[in-house]
Write an enzyme that holds these catalytic residues in place. Structure first.
Site, PDB file in Angstrom:
ATOM      1  N   CYS A  53       0.585  -1.659  -0.491  1.00 26.95           N
ATOM      2  CA  CYS A  53      -0.259  -0.062   0.202  1.00 26.95           C
ATOM      3  C   CYS A  53       1.277   1.306  -0.250  1.00 26.95           C
ATOM      4  CB  CYS A  53      -1.007  -0.321   1.784  1.00 26.95           C
ATOM      5  SG  CYS A  53      -1.500   1.300   1.542  1.00 26.95           S
ATOM      6  N   THR A  69      -8.121   0.135   7.299  1.00 28.41           N
ATOM      7  CA  THR A  69      -6.997   0.535   6.601  1.00 28.41           C
ATOM      8  C   THR A  69      -5.883   0.058   7.211  1.00 28.41           C
ATOM      9  OG1 THR A  69      -7.688   2.650   7.013  1.00 28.41           O
ATOM     10  CG2 THR A  69      -9.189   2.129   5.873  1.00 28.41           C
ATOM     11  N   VAL A  70      -4.748   0.406   5.709  1.00 25.56           N
ATOM     12  CA  VAL A  70      -3.295   0.824   6.479  1.00 25.56           C
ATOM     13  C   VAL A  70      -2.867   1.992   6.417  1.00 25.56           C
ATOM     14  CG1 VAL A  70      -3.153  -1.957   7.191  1.00 25.56           C
ATOM     15  CG2 VAL A  70      -2.554  -1.162   4.751  1.00 25.56           C
ATOM     16  N   TYR A 101      -5.812   7.375  -8.475  1.00 27.27           N
ATOM     17  CA  TYR A 101      -7.085   6.938  -7.958  1.00 27.27           C
ATOM     18  C   TYR A 101      -7.732   7.020  -8.930  1.00 27.27           C
ATOM     19  CZ  TYR A 101      -4.334   3.627  -4.489  1.00 27.27           C
ATOM     20  OH  TYR A 101      -3.987   3.046  -4.014  1.00 27.27           O
ATOM     21  N   TRP A 105      -7.592  -6.553   6.037  1.00 26.92           N
ATOM     22  CA  TRP A 105      -5.698  -6.859   5.984  1.00 26.92           C
ATOM     23  C   TRP A 105      -5.916  -8.043   6.718  1.00 26.92           C
ATOM     24  CZ3 TRP A 105      -3.101  -4.856   2.128  1.00 26.92           C
ATOM     25  CH2 TRP A 105      -2.986  -3.641   1.638  1.00 26.92           C
TER      26      TRP A 105
END
Length: 318
Positions: free
Chosen positions: A57, A124-125, A188, A90
């Site tokens: 990521c 999220t990370v 994105y 994740w």
């Protein structure tokens, strides 16, 4: 941050959800001078926190780089989820038994739900987790790296770079804002465009910004001048993924990074700097995007190229 919950919405332009857990880790849990303070304040304390950040990521990658540049490896531990995830979370499939060896969890989602049982957003990370309780502290990615520099200074290595130079900070904030909106998020916006019109507008914005950066880097070694700053970290993680992923997968195909001389030399310069290239895993990067984004790549086939050896060629920017 990454792509948990990111998908193409037909007929719509891509709009990233920027709502994160606004907690901050500060010296003595004091009120910080800059940034959000809507959440709780946690104290700087070596050995208390674990940074969970997937190498795949770009948003998480920047936190791994900053942790390395500042010499915080023995102060804040690092958990590394695998490159692919399902709709829920994740996962730690790279670790023995599929569990993070410190937190003992299979899914990062467990730390989120332990803190917020009804957490409504994507998992999220990067995320910071308190080791002793397994509670999520924050996933507010811009402020995680900001605070690693400003709040953990007592624990930086002696030769750590000044990632936020005072005399350049105002200009740097403007540069980073444009890098984020037009480049980091711009790729994105191209990849997840839900209409031709949305894609065309996103493509134009992205390459306008890349042309600006190409010109800027023709007169200076790094974005802000002669020394590496946080602005470089933020741009680098997108550049590292440009040819392997964004050029084809996200249709950002006017040029490859290797065809933009100043940006390509600059990217290789950073890649060959300790703390940058050694955090990049091109195979994990490709697996993440091409396997997880089935709405863009239904086959799940991961391309074999490009050859990563080109990143070690002389950059000529010294």
């Amino acid at each position: 941050m990454a792509d948990q919950g990111t998908y193409v919405e037909q007929g719509k332009a891509f709009d990233r959800d920027m709502n994160y857990v606004p907690d901050r880790i500060t010296r003595d849990a004091r009120r910080p001078e800059h940034g959000p303070v809507e959440g709780e304040l946690w104290p700087v304390e070596p050995g208390r926190y674990r940074l969970v950040a997937a190498k795949a990521c770009p948003w998480a990658n920047r936190s791994i780089i900053v942790r390395s540049l500042l010499g915080l490896e023995d102060v804040i531990s690092l958990g590394l989820p695998g490159p692919t995830h399902d709709a829920r979370s994740w996962t730690f499939d790279l670790d023995p038994g599929g569990r993070d060896p410190v937190l003992g969890i299979e899914r990062l989602q467990e730390a989120y739900l332990k803190r917020f049982p009804d957490y409504p957003r994507g998992i999220t990370v990067p995320a910071v987790v308190e080791e002793s309780t397994g509670l999520l502290v924050t996933n507010d990615f811009p402020w995680i790296t900001h605070d690693l520099f400003h709040e953990w200074r007592e624990f930086h290595r002696a030769d750590a770079p000044d990632l936020w130079p005072v005399d350049l900070r105002e200009e740097m904030e403007d540069v980073m804002k444009r890098v984020f909106t037009e480049v980091n998020n711009g790729v994105y916006r191209c990849g997840f465009a839900g209409s031709q019109e949305a894609y065309d507008a996103a493509y134009e914005r992205l390459f306008t910004a890349l042309d600006w950066l190409e010109e800027r880097l023709g007169t200076r070694r790094y974005l802000m001048g002669a020394a590496i700053t946080e602005a470089d970290v933020r741009l680098f993680t997108t550049l590292a993924r440009f040819d392997p992923v964004y050029h084809g997968h996200f249709k950002c195909n006017r040029q490859k990074l290797t065809e933009m001389p100043n940006l390509w030399g600059y990217a290789r310069d950073l890649f060959q700097t300790p703390g940058f290239g050694d955090t990049i895993d091109f195979e994990q990067i490709k697996q993440h995007y091409y396997v997880v984004h089935r709405d863009i790549n239904p086959s799940g086939i991961v391309p074999a190229g490009p050859d990563p050896a080109v990143w070690l060629e002389p950059h000529g920017r010294g």
